[in-house]
Design a protein around this motif. Sequence first.
Motif, PDB file in Angstrom:
ATOM      1  N   ALA A   1       0.807  -1.221   0.000  1.00 41.96           N
ATOM      2  CA  ALA A   1       0.000   0.000   0.000  1.00 41.96           C
ATOM      3  C   ALA A   1       0.839   1.270   0.000  1.00 41.96           C
ATOM      4  O   ALA A   1       0.384   2.330  -0.432  1.00 41.96           O
ATOM      5  CB  ALA A   1      -0.934  -0.001   1.216  1.00 41.96           C
ATOM      6  N   ASN A   2       2.085   1.163   0.442  1.00 40.88           N
ATOM      7  CA  ASN A   2       2.949   2.347   0.559  1.00 40.88           C
ATOM      8  C   ASN A   2       4.078   2.392  -0.474  1.00 40.88           C
ATOM      9  O   ASN A   2       4.969   3.236  -0.370  1.00 40.88           O
ATOM     10  CB  ASN A   2       3.567   2.391   1.968  1.00 40.88           C
ATOM     11  N   LEU A   3       4.032   1.527  -1.467  1.00 39.89           N
ATOM     12  CA  LEU A   3       5.123   1.478  -2.438  1.00 39.89           C
ATOM     13  C   LEU A   3       5.045   2.605  -3.475  1.00 39.89           C
ATOM     14  O   LEU A   3       6.070   3.084  -3.952  1.00 39.89           O
ATOM     15  CB  LEU A   3       5.128   0.122  -3.147  1.00 39.89           C
ATOM     16  N   GLY A   4       3.851   3.011  -3.834  1.00 37.72           N
ATOM     17  CA  GLY A   4       3.701   4.078  -4.819  1.00 37.72           C
ATOM     18  C   GLY A   4       4.353   3.719  -6.139  1.00 37.72           C
ATOM     19  O   GLY A   4       4.143   2.637  -6.693  1.00 37.72           O
ATOM     20  N   ALA A   5       5.198   4.617  -6.640  1.00 33.57           N
ATOM     21  CA  ALA A   5       5.867   4.426  -7.934  1.00 33.57           C
ATOM     22  C   ALA A   5       6.892   3.299  -7.906  1.00 33.57           C
ATOM     23  O   ALA A   5       7.354   2.844  -8.960  1.00 33.57           O
ATOM     24  CB  ALA A   5       6.537   5.729  -8.362  1.00 33.57           C
ATOM     25  N   LEU A   6       7.269   2.837  -6.708  1.00 35.01           N
ATOM     26  CA  LEU A   6       8.277   1.776  -6.586  1.00 35.01           C
ATOM     27  C   LEU A   6       7.667   0.380  -6.655  1.00 35.01           C
ATOM     28  O   LEU A   6       8.386  -0.608  -6.532  1.00 35.01           O
ATOM     29  CB  LEU A   6       9.038   1.928  -5.267  1.00 35.01           C
ATOM     30  N   LYS A   7       6.357   0.285  -6.855  1.00 30.67           N
ATOM     31  CA  LYS A   7       5.688  -1.017  -6.796  1.00 30.67           C
ATOM     32  C   LYS A   7       6.270  -2.003  -7.796  1.00 30.67           C
ATOM     33  O   LYS A   7       6.614  -3.148  -7.431  1.00 30.67           O
ATOM     34  CB  LYS A   7       4.192  -0.857  -7.029  1.00 30.67           C
ATOM     35  N   ILE A   8       6.413  -1.611  -9.043  1.00 29.02           N
ATOM     36  CA  ILE A   8       6.911  -2.538 -10.062  1.00 29.02           C
ATOM     37  C   ILE A   8       8.364  -2.951  -9.781  1.00 29.02           C
ATOM     38  O   ILE A   8       8.674  -4.155  -9.805  1.00 29.02           O
ATOM     39  CB  ILE A   8       6.767  -1.937 -11.476  1.00 29.02           C
ATOM     40  N   PRO A   9       9.293  -1.990  -9.514  1.00 34.34           N
ATOM     41  CA  PRO A   9      10.666  -2.417  -9.189  1.00 34.34           C
ATOM     42  C   PRO A   9      10.740  -3.338  -7.977  1.00 34.34           C
ATOM     43  O   PRO A   9      11.512  -4.302  -7.978  1.00 34.34           O
ATOM     44  CB  PRO A   9      11.379  -1.087  -8.909  1.00 34.34           C
TER      45      PRO A   9
END
Length: 227
Positions: free
Chosen positions: A138-146
């Motif tokens: 829930a807190n990854l934001g733009a880093l979710k895919i990496p």
Amino acid sequence: MKNKNILWLYVFLIVGIIDLVLTAEQNAELRIYTKPFIILPLAIYFYQISKDLKGTILRKAMIAALAFSWLGDILLLYPQLFLYGLGAFLMAHICFIISFKLSQEKPFEIGQVNFIKLFFYNLPIYIPAAIMYYLIQANLGALKIPVVIYILVIVTMVTTARERFKKTNSSSFWQVFIGAFVFMISDGILALNMFFQQFPESGVMVMGTYLLAQLLIVMGVRAHFIN
């Protein structure tokens, strides 16, 4: 010569302990001078003891894994370079996967694969990785895919280590497998601290498990080709 090589392990442990103390004291300024030198003596140790493997992909992959780990250590000293540090450790894990695959008997032999049995064998690896992702997603934001890619790669690293069972000597298998699993725990603690809930002990826990993981992996691969 062997006794001289062991000195590099002592240097690794001494620098690692100093860095752990500085981490516990939250002394970020002095860690700039310790953290970049943690992996170097371990890499030199492996380089020295693996001269009989000169020119092999196994040796190159292990040295590359340690080199990328060294680069990742430096990059993660600076929060703004986190994504680059993540990329460096991603490459380290890929190199470890290659190393684990090559440090076993008949690494490219293709036999019958029971995917259901394989799934249940790897379930103890999948479950903590899935729980960790559930907590941080829930807190990854733009880093979710990496981060998802990184989790998949490190899970692959641990499962590759597990698949060495009965394909190498017992000492090599257990050191590599425990090292890989502890590496996943180290990364999991770091992720939970960054993206779920911060806790003051995280730094020491991350570095302590990281040091143990790297040492076990190196000694485990060593046990394969020495024996």
